[in-house]
Design a protein around this motif. Structure first.
Motif, PDB file in Angstrom:
ATOM      1  N   UNK A  16       0.831  -1.188   0.000  1.00 59.08           N
ATOM      2  CA  UNK A  16       0.000   0.000   0.000  1.00 59.08           C
ATOM      3  C   UNK A  16       0.879   1.256   0.000  1.00 59.08           C
ATOM      4  N   UNK A  17       1.928   1.256   0.819  1.00 55.65           N
ATOM      5  CA  UNK A  17       2.855   2.402   0.861  1.00 55.65           C
ATOM      6  C   UNK A  17       3.562   2.570  -0.489  1.00 55.65           C
ATOM      7  N   UNK A  18       4.022   1.467  -1.050  1.00 53.00           N
ATOM      8  CA  UNK A  18       4.748   1.524  -2.326  1.00 53.00           C
ATOM      9  C   UNK A  18       3.838   2.020  -3.450  1.00 53.00           C
ATOM     10  N   UNK A  19       2.617   1.504  -3.492  1.00 55.33           N
ATOM     11  CA  UNK A  19       1.684   1.887  -4.551  1.00 55.33           C
ATOM     12  C   UNK A  19       1.364   3.377  -4.464  1.00 55.33           C
ATOM     13  N   UNK A  20       1.247   3.877  -3.253  1.00 60.32           N
ATOM     14  CA  UNK A  20       0.901   5.286  -3.059  1.00 60.32           C
ATOM     15  C   UNK A  20       2.117   6.202  -3.064  1.00 60.32           C
ATOM     16  N   UNK A  21       3.280   5.644  -3.340  1.00 60.73           N
ATOM     17  CA  UNK A  21       4.483   6.466  -3.455  1.00 60.73           C
ATOM     18  C   UNK A  21       5.094   6.878  -2.142  1.00 60.73           C
ATOM     19  N   UNK A  22       4.732   6.202  -1.038  1.00 62.10           N
ATOM     20  CA  UNK A  22       5.266   6.546   0.274  1.00 62.10           C
ATOM     21  C   UNK A  22       6.612   5.891   0.503  1.00 62.10           C
ATOM     22  N   UNK A  23       6.814   4.691  -0.085  1.00 60.78           N
ATOM     23  CA  UNK A  23       8.062   3.936   0.095  1.00 60.78           C
ATOM     24  C   UNK A  23       8.774   3.824  -1.247  1.00 60.78           C
ATOM     25  N   UNK A  24      10.087   3.587  -1.214  1.00 58.64           N
ATOM     26  CA  UNK A  24      10.838   3.456  -2.462  1.00 58.64           C
ATOM     27  C   UNK A  24      10.428   2.254  -3.261  1.00 58.64           C
TER      28      UNK A  24
END
Length: 87
Positions: free
Chosen positions: A79-87
């Motif tokens: 979820x973080x990766x998809x939303x651009x929160x994580x690398x």
């Protein structure tokens, strides 16, 4: 011999899937709908979908990548990766 279990981070297909989700709105929408489900609902959904993917001849690497989303921690990170929160 001890078998080393593969993690989502070790899966080139999973990493590619996350990258594509960040770049393609359609893929992002589908994966977001999956990872935003409460854990039990997400797992039931994936448990229902994965056998159908196999039956339709989806590549095993893709099925494995989707299967990683059964894990709560992986789904949260996705979820973080998809939303651009994580690398």
């Amino acid at each position: 011999m001890l078998e080393v279990k593969k993690t989502a981070g070790d899966s080139a297909m999973f990493v590619t899937l996350m990258r594509v989700a960040r770049e393609d709105a359609g893929v992002r929408k589908v994966l977001t709908e999956i990872v935003d489900q409460p854990p039990l609902r997400r797992k039931a959904l994936l448990d229902a979908v994965i056998p159908g993917m196999r039956a339709k001849g989806a590549p095993e690497e893709f099925i494995e990548a989707i299967g990683f989303l059964l894990d709560d921690a992986v789904a949260a990170k996705a979820r973080e990766m998809i939303n651009g929160v994580a690398p």
